[in-house]
Structure formats: structure tokens, C-alpha cells
Design a protein around this motif. Structure first.
Motif: not given
Ligand code: FAD
Length: 407
Positions: A333-340, A356-377
């Protein structure tokens, strides 16, 4: 107040997703079965939802039925039975709609060991066995005795012993019933498994002490891996490590119309604060300030499990963890966070070039995709695709999403 139907954005941690044609919240076991069976026999799309923390719903309206189990009961089955010999096992049953962390909190307070490392994982008991939740050296499957389900194919209830649950790394027989191949939804039984969980019986140990099995957690506690600690201390450390990584839910969601009442300890904490009584809980932040790093599905991609040949061509410094296969042999098993990260997608991506990006990687964790408040799916999917393609180009590895993605 009129409650019509929520949208998926109202009931998922990612807070995206379109309207829902029909939303049902059964309060009894038979009501749950009827709600599922009514939708299935009418051939309507069905989504059984828990905490919505592993679900990325599409922006388009869902023309089907969403069922959320409103039962939140925990029963200690062995309460009155005398203990036999040195066996410290205690069986606890929880209904599917029980909030997962309420369950962990209950077990730790009762002096039961086995799930403390899974503190702070959002969602419900029902869904915990679908993807065999895991963190900090524990997996829920190891503590499960049996799962009571409604079989949507045979139209009957069944009790599946843990041995029949097919638990593996972030998977189970239930999850497999939704996919033809990893990440490829099956025609039938998607986005909800063939087996709908009604309740789960756990076999825990009567012990106030647990083992610290994960290096990061041991570091936070200042002990060696393998050390014995009080389960309440382990729980508090897990919650604080998770908080630092943005891997706890945004507590503000439980103040909203459609989530209120679904997590008991939120109300308990509000009462405790009213009486000046403090407590360690998952709600470790000021809920009036949204922490957008928490508007996510947690880890968006599963850590890839590679054959020996695939692992051999990874850069030398890439993390590698040997895992034993059920059918014998081993893989890596390898680390998806490391690869990203090493494919060029760093924490907060793409904020450094698009503030202004509405969806970004988390500022604390590479593996989490986040909604910065106004993102759509669609914004989240576009970011996920960009990351997936970038990792494939850099390392030849296809990342598989962890959340259930409703197109
Ligand atoms: C901030 C954050 C951190 C996270 N950290 C972790 C982690 O450390 N480890 C980990 O493993 N996961 C983690 N997750 C993912 C998530 O919390 C788990 O997958 C959780 O078990 C999902 O529960 P849920 O009730 O929210 O499921 P939902 O998102 O509501 O549903 C997920 C799937 O389960 C199905 N389902 C729900 N209820 C039932 C039922 N009763 N019977 C049958 N199927 C059902 C749904 O149909 C869907 O297919 C994290 C998520 C977030 C947002």
C-alpha cells in the motif's frame, strides 16, 4: 415549521448536491424496511443516507427517495449476564442511524475498549461497516460481531456474521455490491448497497485501557507505539490530532434545520456548557466560524494497493506498507497523499494561482477536497479529475475515489 425535503447540500458534509424528490426519516425498524422496499418495488432510485460524510451528490435533482434512519439507540446486550471466566467481551448493539462518534463516546465512557482510535470519524454506525472505517491503527470490522440487514434482492432480513462481511481495507461485501470494479458503479444497487444495515452488534472488551498502535498518535501522546493508555486519553489525543488536520466535521452543520438532533453529544455539550460543565468532544471549535477545511468527505482517494511490480517502479522515497492478502501472499500500500503532493498538488491547491477557487485541496491535508463555501458538485469533480489525471501522468497510478459519487 414546514419541512418539505432537504437538498443533498443540506445533509452532506461536502455541502453540495441538488434537490431531493422525496425524503423519508423512519423512526422504527419496520418503517426503515418499508421505506426501502416501497422505493425498490416502485423502481425508484434509492439512496439510504447516514451522516452524508462519504457522499458526493450531483448538482442535478435526485428524482428518487432518500431514506435516513432516525433510530439512535445503543444497547449493552450483556449488561445483566454474568461474565464467564476471564472473558471480558461485552456485546453492544447500535441502530444504523446512531451517530458514529456518539457510539464511540458511549463505549469509552462505559469502559469498553476497541473503537477509541476511531473517535471523531463523521457519519453513522450503519455506514461504518459499509466502507469498514479505519484510522490510527483500528478498523471497525475487527470489532464487529454481526450486522443485521435488509436484503433488497431476496426481500428479507438477515444477520450477517462478521466472517460474511468481507471486510478489507476500506471495503466490505456491502460496498462491493455497489461496484462492478473499483470506482465503477454497478447497474443495480448504487448508490446504496444490496444489504441495508439495520443495526450492528459489536464485541468489545471491558477495559479502560487501550493500545496506541499508530506512530502519529504515539507521537502526539509522547509514548512509544504499543504503549497502553486509558481509552479516554487515546480518544482525546485522536480528536486533537484530527482537529489539527481538519479531519473533524464542521460542528456548525448540527445547528441547521436538517441536521439538528442527528448527533446526541452536540445537544449534551450545549447542555453541559449551559451548566458550566466541560467535556472532550468532537465539537472542538467555534461553530460560528465555518472552517472550510472541514467541508469535505475526509480523504477523497483511497491509498492505492499495488502489486510488487507496480511498487517497484515507484520513486525510492515513496511510502510503502506491506499488507497481507486474505488469499495469501502480500501486496504494497502506498500513500495517496504522497502521490498527490509529489505530482504537484500541494495543500490548498489551486489557491496559490486562483484565490477565488471554490473547490480546493484542504489547507491542512492534501487528501481532502474541500468546498470553500460556494462550490458545486461539478467544481469538486473537476478538481478530483485534475488530481487523478495528474497522479496518473506522474506515477502511472489510477487513484480510486473513496466517497460514493452520485452522478
Ligand atoms: C472530515 C471527515 C473525516 C473522515 N475521516 C475518516 C476516517 O478517518 N476514516 C474513514 O474510514 N472514513 C473517514 N471519513 C469518511 C466517512 O466519515 C465514513 O465513510 C463514514 O462511515 C460515512 O458515514 P455516513 O453515515 O456519513 O455515510 P453516508 O455518506 O451517508 O453514506 C455513505 C454510503 O453508505 C451507504 N449507507 C449509509 N447508511 C447505510 C445503511 N444503513 N445501510 C447500508 N448502506 C448505508 C450510503 O448509501 C452510501 O453508499 C471522513 C469523512 C469526513 C467528512
Amino acid at each position: 415549521m414546514t419541512r418539505i425535503s432537504p437538498s443533498f447540500a443540506d445533509i452532506t458534509t461536502m455541502r453540495v448536491g441538488g434537490s431531493i424528490a422525496r425524503f423519508v426519516e423512519p423512526r422504527s425498524r419496520v418503517g426503515m424496511i418499508e421505506a426501502v422496499e416501497d422505493a425498490d418495488s416502485a423502481h425508484l432510485p434509492l439512496c439510504v443516507i447516514g451522516g452524508g460524510s462519504n457522499l458526493l451528490a450531483s448538482d442535478t435533482p435526485f428524482e428518487g427517495v432518500v431514506v435516513r434512519d432516525a433510530r439512535r439507540n445503543i444497547d449493552v446486550l450483556d449488561q445483566a449476564a454474568p461474565r464467564e471466566g476471564n472473558d471480558l467481551t461485552v456485546h453492544v448493539n447500535a441502530t444504523a442511524g446512531t451517530n458514529w462518534d456518539d457510539f464511540v463516546d458511549f463505549c469509552v465512557r462505559m469502559g469498553l475498549q476497541g473503537v477509541e482510535g476511531l473517535s471523531g470519524i463523521p457519519g453513522t454506525v450503519g455506514a461504518s461497516v459499509v466502507q469498514n472505517i479505519g484510522a490510527y491503527g483500528q478498523e471497525v470490522g475487527a470489532e464487529v460481531e454481526a450486522v443485521e440487514v435488509w436484503d433488497r434482492l431476496e426481500k428479507k432480513t438477515m444477520t450477517l456474521p462478521a466472517a460474511d462481511m468481507g471486510f478489507g481495507y476500506r471495503t466490505s461485501a456491502l460496498k462491493k455490491s455497489m461496484y462492478d470494479a473499483p470506482g465503477r458503479p454497478a447497474e443495480s444497487f448504487f448508490p446504496t448497497p444490496r444489504f441495508v444495515v439495520l443495526s450492528v452488534t459489536f464485541a468489545l472488551k471491558h477495559s479502560a485501557g487501550g493500545r496506541v498502535d499508530f506512530a502519529q498518535l504515539a507521537g502526539a501522546l509522547g509514548v512509544d507505539v504499543g504503549a497502553q493508555m486509558e481509552t479516554s486519553v487515546i480518544r482525546a489525543a485522536v480528536l486533537s490530532v484530527r482537529a489539527r488536520k481538519g479531519m473533524l466535521e464542521d460542528p456548525g452543520r448540527y445547528d441547521t434545520l436538517w441536521m439538528k438532533g442527528t448527533k446526541q453529544s452536540v445537544e449534551a455539550k450545549a447542555d453541559a456548557e449551559g451548566s458550566g460543565d466541560g467535556d472532550a468532544s468532537t465539537m472542538v471549535s467555534d461553530s460560528s466560524v465555518p472552517d472550510y477545511d472541514r467541508w469535505s468527505c475526509g480523504s477523497f482517494f483511497i491509498n492505492p494497493v499495488l502489486s510488487a511490480d507496480q511498487a517497484a517502479v515507484l520513486p525510492q522515497e515513496a511510502p510503502r506498507f506491506a499488507i497481507a492478502e486474505a488469499q495469501g501472499g502480500s501486496s504494497v500500500k502506498t500513500s495517496a497523499a504522497w502521490l498527490i503532493d509529489h505530482a504537484g498538488f500541494h495543500k490548498g491547491y489551486p489557491r496559490e494561482r486562483n484565490a477565488q477557487a471554490k473547490a480546493t485541496l484542504s489547507t491542512k491535508h492534501t487528501l481532502a477536497l474541500t468546498n470553500r463555501g460556494a462550490a458545486t458538485a461539478a467544481d469538486v469533480i473537476a478538481l478530483a479529475d485534475e488530481v487523478r489525471v495528474g497522479v496518473k501522468r506522474a506515477f502511472g497510478i489510477e487513484l480510486v475515489p473513496e466517497p460514493v459519487i452520485l452522478h
